[in-house]
Design a protein around this motif. Structure first.
Motif, PDB file in Angstrom:
ATOM      1  N   ILE A  87      -3.688   3.855   9.195  1.00  0.00           N
ATOM      2  CA  ILE A  87      -4.939   3.562   9.902  1.00  0.00           C
ATOM      3  C   ILE A  87      -5.404   2.164   9.507  1.00  0.00           C
ATOM      4  CG2 ILE A  87      -7.317   4.289  10.285  1.00  0.00           C
ATOM      5  CD1 ILE A  87      -6.423   7.110   9.366  1.00  0.00           C
ATOM      6  N   ARG A  88      -5.347   1.248  10.445  1.00  0.00           N
ATOM      7  CA  ARG A  88      -5.773  -0.123  10.172  1.00  0.00           C
ATOM      8  C   ARG A  88      -7.290  -0.209  10.016  1.00  0.00           C
ATOM      9  NH1 ARG A  88      -0.933  -0.558  12.604  1.00  0.00           N
ATOM     10  NH2 ARG A  88       0.326  -2.441  12.265  1.00  0.00           N
ATOM     11  N   LEU A 142       2.216  -6.556   2.291  1.00  0.00           N
ATOM     12  CA  LEU A 142       1.125  -5.663   1.922  1.00  0.00           C
ATOM     13  C   LEU A 142       1.361  -5.149   0.507  1.00  0.00           C
ATOM     14  CD1 LEU A 142       0.731  -3.545   5.200  1.00  0.00           C
ATOM     15  CD2 LEU A 142      -0.636  -5.518   4.480  1.00  0.00           C
ATOM     16  N   PHE A 143       0.273  -4.848  -0.173  1.00  0.00           N
ATOM     17  CA  PHE A 143       0.305  -4.488  -1.599  1.00  0.00           C
ATOM     18  C   PHE A 143      -0.316  -3.110  -1.796  1.00  0.00           C
ATOM     19  CE2 PHE A 143      -2.230  -5.068  -5.695  1.00  0.00           C
ATOM     20  CZ  PHE A 143      -1.168  -4.784  -6.531  1.00  0.00           C
ATOM     21  N   LEU A 144       0.445  -2.230  -2.439  1.00  0.00           N
ATOM     22  CA  LEU A 144      -0.055  -0.872  -2.695  1.00  0.00           C
ATOM     23  C   LEU A 144       0.034  -0.542  -4.181  1.00  0.00           C
ATOM     24  CD1 LEU A 144      -1.032   1.946  -2.025  1.00  0.00           C
ATOM     25  CD2 LEU A 144       1.256   2.525  -1.222  1.00  0.00           C
ATOM     26  N   PRO A 145      -1.064  -0.668  -4.916  1.00  0.00           N
ATOM     27  CA  PRO A 145      -1.102  -0.234  -6.315  1.00  0.00           C
ATOM     28  C   PRO A 145      -1.588   1.217  -6.374  1.00  0.00           C
ATOM     29  CG  PRO A 145      -3.092  -1.472  -5.818  1.00  0.00           C
ATOM     30  CD  PRO A 145      -2.310  -1.367  -4.524  1.00  0.00           C
ATOM     31  N   PHE A 146      -1.048   1.995  -7.286  1.00  0.00           N
ATOM     32  CA  PHE A 146      -1.481   3.392  -7.388  1.00  0.00           C
ATOM     33  C   PHE A 146      -1.302   3.911  -8.819  1.00  0.00           C
ATOM     34  CE2 PHE A 146       3.062   3.775  -6.756  1.00  0.00           C
ATOM     35  CZ  PHE A 146       3.433   4.871  -7.517  1.00  0.00           C
ATOM     36  N   PRO A 167       3.602  -2.593   9.335  1.00  0.00           N
ATOM     37  CA  PRO A 167       4.388  -1.850  10.322  1.00  0.00           C
ATOM     38  C   PRO A 167       3.976  -2.230  11.743  1.00  0.00           C
ATOM     39  CG  PRO A 167       2.636  -0.463   9.502  1.00  0.00           C
ATOM     40  CD  PRO A 167       2.542  -1.764   8.731  1.00  0.00           C
ATOM     41  N   LYS A 168       4.855  -1.944  12.695  1.00  0.00           N
ATOM     42  CA  LYS A 168       4.554  -2.268  14.087  1.00  0.00           C
ATOM     43  C   LYS A 168       3.631  -1.230  14.723  1.00  0.00           C
ATOM     44  CE  LYS A 168       8.830  -4.836  14.927  1.00  0.00           C
ATOM     45  NZ  LYS A 168      10.080  -4.920  15.728  1.00  0.00           N
ATOM     46  N   GLY A 169       3.753   0.016  14.297  1.00  0.00           N
ATOM     47  CA  GLY A 169       2.972   1.078  14.905  1.00  0.00           C
ATOM     48  C   GLY A 169       1.950   1.677  13.961  1.00  0.00           C
ATOM     49  N   ASP A 170       1.692   2.968  14.155  1.00  0.00           N
ATOM     50  CA  ASP A 170       0.675   3.662  13.358  1.00  0.00           C
ATOM     51  C   ASP A 170       1.293   4.534  12.272  1.00  0.00           C
ATOM     52  OD1 ASP A 170       1.775   5.603  14.948  1.00  0.00           O
ATOM     53  OD2 ASP A 170      -0.111   6.331  15.766  1.00  0.00           O
ATOM     54  N   LYS A 171       2.548   4.238  11.910  1.00  0.00           N
ATOM     55  CA  LYS A 171       3.220   4.940  10.819  1.00  0.00           C
ATOM     56  C   LYS A 171       3.751   3.910   9.828  1.00  0.00           C
ATOM     57  CE  LYS A 171       2.818   8.957  12.918  1.00  0.00           C
ATOM     58  NZ  LYS A 171       1.888   9.996  12.425  1.00  0.00           N
ATOM     59  N   ILE A 172       3.787   4.301   8.557  1.00  0.00           N
ATOM     60  CA  ILE A 172       4.344   3.422   7.531  1.00  0.00           C
ATOM     61  C   ILE A 172       5.136   4.258   6.538  1.00  0.00           C
ATOM     62  CG2 ILE A 172       2.292   3.527   6.018  1.00  0.00           C
ATOM     63  CD1 ILE A 172       2.799   0.511   5.445  1.00  0.00           C
ATOM     64  N   ILE A 173       6.277   3.749   6.114  1.00  0.00           N
ATOM     65  CA  ILE A 173       7.122   4.447   5.141  1.00  0.00           C
ATOM     66  C   ILE A 173       6.726   4.041   3.729  1.00  0.00           C
ATOM     67  CG2 ILE A 173       9.465   4.828   4.302  1.00  0.00           C
ATOM     68  CD1 ILE A 173       8.934   6.064   7.018  1.00  0.00           C
ATOM     69  N   LEU A 174       6.430   5.029   2.908  1.00  0.00           N
ATOM     70  CA  LEU A 174       6.143   4.817   1.492  1.00  0.00           C
ATOM     71  C   LEU A 174       7.308   5.374   0.695  1.00  0.00           C
ATOM     72  CD1 LEU A 174       2.400   5.962   1.367  1.00  0.00           C
ATOM     73  CD2 LEU A 174       3.304   3.692   1.934  1.00  0.00           C
ATOM     74  N   ASN A 175       8.089   4.501   0.104  1.00  0.00           N
ATOM     75  CA  ASN A 175       9.226   4.936  -0.713  1.00  0.00           C
ATOM     76  C   ASN A 175       8.839   4.782  -2.180  1.00  0.00           C
ATOM     77  OD1 ASN A 175      11.628   5.463  -1.977  1.00  0.00           O
ATOM     78  ND2 ASN A 175      12.871   4.178  -0.651  1.00  0.00           N
ATOM     79  N   PHE A 176       8.369   5.868  -2.754  1.00  0.00           N
ATOM     80  CA  PHE A 176       7.898   5.813  -4.139  1.00  0.00           C
ATOM     81  C   PHE A 176       9.035   5.607  -5.136  1.00  0.00           C
ATOM     82  CE2 PHE A 176       4.333   7.912  -2.003  1.00  0.00           C
ATOM     83  CZ  PHE A 176       3.274   7.175  -2.514  1.00  0.00           C
TER      84      PHE A 176
END
Length: 214
Positions: A87-88, A142-146, A167-176
């Protein structure tokens, strides 16, 4: 059942047991996809180790880098490669993210990732640096800290990071499996963004890089 009837019409000598082949093909496709994911994770680990061995890019002090062989990783697990709803948040304003030093990092909440993992629903904020995107190589970065429930035990107490692209659409892959430690986990001379409290995952992320033992 319709498959067996069709086979019998075409020829009584053909066994319905051939239906198993369709399942075999699907299984092979699933295995190929899984193998691709594992290969991608292993490539990430190899590249990260190479970075840590190279005196030009390593965050390690020389006394640790000289005999460095590999970081300590959890075993790859493709169940931690998740597709999240993205969700942008175009109205978000820049804010100052504290770091491990007196420096502050200017970030913007670019979007929110919503996903299910380990039987729980989660949300994470994903950030973009207004300064960094001025550089061509980081314009989609993009940066994702967790943080998660392994911190301070099996993983670095300050949490871990993920690098992502828009991402181009409304989905994003999170590879932990590609979660890595901030440089300050290896050398206190570095200034690292502190993970916002909103990005705490109430679960164990037992993939990616483990804590560094000096």
């Amino acid at each position: 059942m319709r498959l067996c009837i069709a086979v019998l019409v075409l020829g009584m000598f053909v066994s319905c047991g051939q239906e198993k082949k369709y399942h075999d093909v699907k299984d092979q496709v699933k295995l190929a996809v899984t193998s691709d994911k594992i290969a991608d994770i292993l490539k990430f680990q190899e590249e990260l180790n190479a970075e840590f061995k190279d005196p030009e890019t390593s965050p390690l002090a020389d006394r640790f880098r000289i005999n460095f062989e590999s970081l300590d990783f959890f075993e790859p697990d493709t169940s931690y490669v998740v597709q999240a709803e993205f969700i942008r948040t175009p109205e978000a304003l820049p804010f100052a993210m504290p770091t491990t030093t007196n420096r502050e990092s200017t970030e913007v909440v670019f979007g929110i990732a919503k996903f299910t993992l380990n039987g729980k629903d989660h949300e994470l904020e994903i950030y973009q640096s207004p300064e960094l995107i001025k550089q061509a190589e980081y314009e989609d970065y993009l940066f994702l800290p967790f943080t998660d429930n392994t911190n301070g035990e099996e993983t670095y107490g300050g949490g871990r990071y993920l690098d992502l692209t828009i991402p181009k659409g409304d989905k994003i892959i999170l590879n932990f499996n590609k979660a890595y430690n901030p440089y300050c986990a290896y050398n206190k001379k570095f200034s690292c963004p502190i993970v916002p409290k909103v990005n705490n995952l109430d679960t164990e992320i037992k993939v990616g890089v483990k804590a560094f033992e000096h």
